[in-house]
Design an enzyme around this catalytic site. Structure first.
Site, PDB file in Angstrom:
ATOM      1  N   GLU A 188       0.957  -1.287  -0.085  1.00 51.21           N
ATOM      2  CA  GLU A 188       0.119  -0.086   0.126  1.00 51.21           C
ATOM      3  C   GLU A 188       0.661   1.294  -0.084  1.00 51.21           C
ATOM      4  OE1 GLU A 188      -2.346  -0.146   3.786  1.00 51.21           O
ATOM      5  OE2 GLU A 188      -3.024  -1.990   3.216  1.00 51.21           O
ATOM      6  N   LYS A 200       2.310   4.539   1.279  1.00 50.34           N
ATOM      7  CA  LYS A 200       2.483   5.239   2.860  1.00 50.34           C
ATOM      8  C   LYS A 200       2.314   6.662   2.645  1.00 50.34           C
ATOM      9  CE  LYS A 200       5.935   4.913   6.374  1.00 50.34           C
ATOM     10  NZ  LYS A 200       6.024   6.223   6.614  1.00 50.34           N
ATOM     11  N   ASP A 248       1.714  10.141   3.738  1.00 45.68           N
ATOM     12  CA  ASP A 248       2.524  11.203   4.870  1.00 45.68           C
ATOM     13  C   ASP A 248       1.337  12.007   5.652  1.00 45.68           C
ATOM     14  OD1 ASP A 248       4.256  12.351   5.950  1.00 45.68           O
ATOM     15  OD2 ASP A 248       4.988  13.394   4.482  1.00 45.68           O
ATOM     16  N   TYR A 260      -6.949   1.782   7.167  1.00 47.40           N
ATOM     17  CA  TYR A 260      -6.216   0.642   6.852  1.00 47.40           C
ATOM     18  C   TYR A 260      -6.074  -0.539   7.452  1.00 47.40           C
ATOM     19  CZ  TYR A 260      -2.214   3.420   8.748  1.00 47.40           C
ATOM     20  OH  TYR A 260      -1.516   3.948   9.552  1.00 47.40           O
ATOM     21  N   LYS A 302      11.025   3.274   1.725  1.00 47.57           N
ATOM     22  CA  LYS A 302      10.747   4.964   1.604  1.00 47.57           C
ATOM     23  C   LYS A 302      11.635   5.234   0.136  1.00 47.57           C
ATOM     24  CE  LYS A 302      10.655   7.495   4.603  1.00 47.57           C
ATOM     25  NZ  LYS A 302      10.432   8.147   5.692  1.00 47.57           N
ATOM     26  N   CYS A 360      33.943  37.257  14.708  1.00 49.05           N
ATOM     27  CA  CYS A 360      32.395  37.171  15.097  1.00 49.05           C
ATOM     28  C   CYS A 360      31.583  38.194  14.249  1.00 49.05           C
ATOM     29  CB  CYS A 360      31.924  37.026  16.553  1.00 49.05           C
ATOM     30  SG  CYS A 360      30.532  37.224  16.603  1.00 49.05           S
ATOM     31  N   CYS A 380      29.553  40.449  16.679  1.00 51.41           N
ATOM     32  CA  CYS A 380      30.318  41.660  17.589  1.00 51.41           C
ATOM     33  C   CYS A 380      31.585  41.665  17.501  1.00 51.41           C
ATOM     34  CB  CYS A 380      30.100  40.830  19.067  1.00 51.41           C
ATOM     35  SG  CYS A 380      31.423  39.675  19.293  1.00 51.41           S
ATOM     36  N   CYS A 440      32.768  32.392  18.951  1.00 54.18           N
ATOM     37  CA  CYS A 440      33.046  33.793  19.246  1.00 54.18           C
ATOM     38  C   CYS A 440      33.174  33.844  20.777  1.00 54.18           C
ATOM     39  CB  CYS A 440      31.567  34.465  18.835  1.00 54.18           C
ATOM     40  SG  CYS A 440      31.557  35.927  20.288  1.00 54.18           S
ATOM     41  N   CYS A 477      28.451  39.317  23.503  1.00 60.16           N
ATOM     42  CA  CYS A 477      27.940  38.965  22.052  1.00 60.16           C
ATOM     43  C   CYS A 477      26.638  39.176  21.981  1.00 60.16           C
ATOM     44  CB  CYS A 477      28.676  38.047  21.241  1.00 60.16           C
ATOM     45  SG  CYS A 477      28.052  37.800  19.635  1.00 60.16           S
TER      46      CYS A 477
HETATM   47  S1  IVH Z   1       0.288   0.186   8.616  1.00 64.11           S
HETATM   48  C1  IVH Z   1       2.702  -0.324  12.758  1.00 64.11           C
HETATM   49  N1  IVH Z   1      -0.314   1.337   6.427  1.00 64.11           N
HETATM   50  O1  IVH Z   1       3.216   4.971   8.429  1.00 64.11           O
HETATM   51  C2  IVH Z   1       1.844   0.516  12.286  1.00 64.11           C
HETATM   52  N2  IVH Z   1       0.899   2.674   8.126  1.00 64.11           N
HETATM   53  O2  IVH Z   1       5.548   3.407  10.608  1.00 64.11           O
HETATM   54  C3  IVH Z   1       1.522   0.042  10.923  1.00 64.11           C
HETATM   55  N3  IVH Z   1       1.208   4.696   7.405  1.00 64.11           N
HETATM   56  O3  IVH Z   1       2.904   5.973  11.642  1.00 64.11           O
HETATM   57  C4  IVH Z   1       0.643   0.983  10.265  1.00 64.11           C
HETATM   58  N4  IVH Z   1       0.213   4.674   5.558  1.00 64.11           N
HETATM   59  O4  IVH Z   1       0.650   5.960  10.539  1.00 64.11           O
HETATM   60  C5  IVH Z   1       0.248   1.463   7.553  1.00 64.11           C
HETATM   61  N5  IVH Z   1      -0.893   2.203   4.399  1.00 64.11           N
HETATM   62  C6  IVH Z   1      -0.335   2.296   5.522  1.00 64.11           C
HETATM   63  C7  IVH Z   1       0.287   3.627   5.891  1.00 64.11           C
HETATM   64  C8  IVH Z   1       0.935   3.697   7.194  1.00 64.11           C
HETATM   65  C9  IVH Z   1       0.650   5.586   6.410  1.00 64.11           C
HETATM   66  C10 IVH Z   1       1.867   5.404   8.498  1.00 64.11           C
HETATM   67  C11 IVH Z   1       1.539   5.073   9.957  1.00 64.11           C
HETATM   68  C12 IVH Z   1       2.697   4.917  10.762  1.00 64.11           C
HETATM   69  C13 IVH Z   1       3.760   4.954   9.759  1.00 64.11           C
HETATM   70  C14 IVH Z   1       4.499   3.575   9.823  1.00 64.11           C
END
Ligand code: IVH
Length: 705
Positions: free
Chosen positions: A136, A138, A140, A246, A336, A430, A433, A446, A451
């Site tokens: 899935e 991730k 933000d 999720y 990531k 610096c 001063c 410094c 200062c």
């Molecule tokens: S599963 C153990 N699925 O990413 C936590 N997390 O460290 C597992 N996050 O803070 C969560 N999208 O809030 C999962 N599709 C997704 C996610 C997701 C964002 C965030 C979650 C957590 C961090 C993972």
């Protein structure tokens, strides 16, 4: 210093610099996080914390000297705290720069392959059995836990420190970012997901702010976190924050589906917002990594930010078998995206003067968009680094956001260097001063205590949350009290201010002035360790301040000792910094002790402490008194890995409180190694040397818990 891996001195030097910078970044972000105004995602914070721990381990930094680098006790004042029924953990990450125990780099693919292999072994799967994975995006945003009872939303809680979070039900309801109702009539379920601010809605909000002459919000993630910690909820329904849900970690009177994919389908049927359309179904490391990397292009078409991908085992029945560490579940791992890198022009180098007088170079850049923010300033670290990279004003430089946060200049496009550039000179005076600078190791300082730049930084630090915690006394008010009310030193805050004078300053009303005065009054009882930390003495971080306060108990004892130390009294020197072994204060080496006690014994510090004492600021230690425990007293412990419940600092404090010592490296003199999860080379060394190894329970038993 003993380290388990050989470290060349230049590398060790670089690592030290990085460690120090990380520490500053972590403190900065932790403050923002606690104030409900984070600038970076939890994941990015964790990344900084992980790198910090890795470097601190590598350099053998004793536990007692380490920053407790976790968002830990996150909590915003005024929010009710709620215990999570199931802890809200975070995911283990595949990291680009990992090395194995021999120092060899381990690619992301190898890491993922090892991860999959370990799960297969744990689940005792034979070669002919597949282990389906689902991938899935991730998102933000900020994680949230939602409780639905008989179909109705009853509570929304932030992740907090993972065990307890803040109740944000009012904000979540008003912002309408999760469904008020799900389509089930009876039973209860906890649903977890991510609250986020879609880019379009975020841009609209910023346009409104700009039109009203207000400051823009830096990025959607910060904005979302800030909105959810707003006490004033009017208008929240218009900002357009929304969510993806999720997971369902807990149900009562309802049945859970068998897989993660089915969970998403089920949630969708119940009316929850889920992201199902483009999730991946893969098997094995190669296909899974290919799917993750392929998503980088799709990322750009999404109306929300994703910072990576989450790889999950699809079958939920495996989850309880795989279990978790205190931090991470074993059923999932995060990938990531590599950080974005851009090229831009270096317009100028500013010299910034910190609270201890340290002068650091900061890059001024032609504005460049990086990770959705416009970057105009970036870190150049220090003058050694600057000279090594030969960064020159006028150059095209490469800028990257470390963990998508702090922009840094990572390199120079030498082939595009324009004519007429010059190496950037190390400053000799610096910039604030004009005092001639002093060089100490790779840094320059410094030396002038009067200062103006240092004074501003020092007063801000004195009032900051971890020091005297004078809420409301931030940088702009400090600048005004210095300029207009004659405040020069910390004790002047108590003698030269009153509510009436404060109310006459810019952006200060009667109420805010009274609040600052109240905060100053409360600060008087903060205790010796916070005062010491607040004085911005070089090498006195929070832990050192606590150790000094605990050991000496009062300012009189401390200053009397400093005087003896500086006069060369051999017993005094041997007490804290003996030729070999550790002295009364863990991790205090001779050079550091020389610098700390010289500064404590200086007229400048004595004047401030006298001033503070005479206005009634408590200068006695608040820290717990030592109570020796047999079996611990006199023994040396080394802490390694992550313990299930105790933070490393807490464990170290408990050991020291019971009369034990905590050291950073394992040797024959070590009595116990306390090993948690992911304990690395120190555990191996303990085994090699036959040192007793304890887990957390073992340590607690020894402490008499
Ligand atoms: S599963 C153990 N699925 O990413 C936590 N997390 O460290 C597992 N996050 O803070 C969560 N999208 O809030 C999962 N599709 C997704 C996610 C997701 C964002 C965030 C979650 C957590 C961090 C993972």
């Amino acid at each position: 210093m003993t380290t388990t891996t050989p470290v060349t001195s230049t590398n060790a030097h670089k690592d030290r610099v990085e460690l120090e910078e990380l520490e500053a970044q972590l403190r900065y972000h932790e403050d923002l996080y606690r104030a409900g105004k984070p600038e970076i995602p939890d994941g990015a914070f964790d990344e900084l914390a992980d790198r910090y721990a890795e470097l601190a381990d590598k350099l053998g930094v004793p536990a007692a000297e380490r920053l407790d680098a976790r968002p830990g006790a996150d909590h915003t004042e005024g929010f009710e705290q709620v215990e999570h029924r199931v802890p809200m953990l975070s995911l283990e990450k595949l990291t680009p720069n990992r090395r194995d125990t021999h120092g060899e780099p381990v690619s992301i693919l190898e890491q993922l392959a090892q991860w999959v292999e370990r799960r297969r072994a744990e689940l005792e799967l034979t070669d002919d059995v597949e282990l389906p994975l689902m991938v899935e995006p991730k998102i933000d945003g900020i994680s949230v836990s939602l409780l639905y009872r008989d179909g109705a939303l009853v509570r929304a809680v932030t992740r907090g420190d993972g065990r307890r979070g803040d109740d944000i039900t009012t904000q979540v309801r008003r912002a309408r970012c999760v469904p008020d109702k799900l389509a089930f009539r009876s039973g209860e379920m906890e649903v977890r997901g991510e609250l986020y601010w879609p880019n379009a809605a975020f841009d609209r909000h910023n346009a409104r702010l700009e039109a009203a002459g207000e400051e823009r919000i830096a990025n959607p993630r910060n904005g979302c976190a800030g909105m959810m910690k707003r006490k004033e909820i009017d208008g929240l329904e218009e900002v357009g924050i929304t969510s993806f849900l999720y997971s369902v970690p807990w149900v009562k009177g309802l049945e859970l589906p068998p897989t993660q994919t089915d969970t998403l389908r089920w949630l969708q049927e119940l009316g929850a917002p889920v992201y199902l359309a483009e999730v991946g179904h893969t098997e094995g490391a190669d296909a899974t990594l290919a799917f993750c990397e392929g998503y980088a292009t799709r990322r750009e078409t999404l109306d929300f930010d994703i910072d990576g991908m989450v790889i999950k085992i699809d079958e939920l029945k495996h989850y309880s078998i795989l279990g978790a560490t205190g931090h991470h579940p074993h059923w999932g791992v995060a990938y990531k995206f590599p950080p974005e890198r851009k090229t831009t022009r270096l317009l100028d180098v500013e010299l910034s003067v910190g609270k201890t007088g340290k002068i650091t170079p900061v890059a001024h850049l032609a504005p460049v968009e990086l990770a959705r923010t416009t970057v105009t300033r970036a870190s150049l670290h220090n003058f050694v680094e600057l000279a090594r990279k030969d960064v020159r004003v006028g150059d095209l430089v490469e800028v990257e956001k470390a963990g998508d946060i702090i922009p840094q200049v990572v390199g120079v496009r030498l082939e595009a260097r324009p004519d007429g550039t010059h190496p950037f000179p190390r400053p000799e005076v610096c910039p604030a001063c004009g005092a001639a600078v002093l060089a100490e190791e790779i840094f320059i300082y410094c030396p002038n205590p009067g200062c103006s730049a240092q004074r501003q930084q020092r007063l801000e630090h004195f009032a900051s949350r971890r020091a005297l915690d004078v809420e409301g006394l931030g940088s702009s008010l400090v600048a005004q009290v210095v300029d207009k009310l004659g405040v020069e030193k910390p004790h002047h805050l108590f003698t030269r201010l009153d509510a009436q004078k404060l109310a006459g300053l810019e952006r200060m009303g009667k109420k805010s002035s009274e609040n600052v005065m109240r905060a100053l009054e409360a600060a008087k009882s903060a205790g010796l360790s916070r005062v010491l930390y607040g004085l911005a003495i070089r090498h006195v971080g929070e832990t050192m301040a606590e150790d000094l306060a605990r050991h000496f108990g009062s300012d009189e004892a401390l200053l009397a000792f400093a005087e003896r130390y500086v006069a060369g009294d051999e017993t005094a020197v041997a007490t804290v910094a003996p030729e070999s072994g550790t002295g009364a204060i863990e991790g205090l080496a001779r050079k550091t002790a020389d610098s700390i006690f010289a500064e404590l014994d200086s007229p400048a510090i004595r004047e401030v402490l006298d001033g503070l004492r005479s206005v009634g600021v408590s200068l006695t230690a608040k820290v717990a008194v030592r109570k020796e425990v047999e079996g611990v007293a006199g023994k040396t412990f080394v802490l390694t890995g992550t313990l299930p419940t105790l933070k490393r600092d807490e464990a170290a404090a408990r050991i020291k409180g019971a009369g034990g010592k905590v050291s950073g490296s394992v040797s024959k003199k070590t009595d116990y190694v306390v090993a948690g999860d992911d304990a690395g080379s120190k555990l191996a060394k303990a085994t090699e040397l036959g040192v007793a190894v304890l887990d957390e329970a073992g340590l607690l038993a020894l402490l008499g818990d």
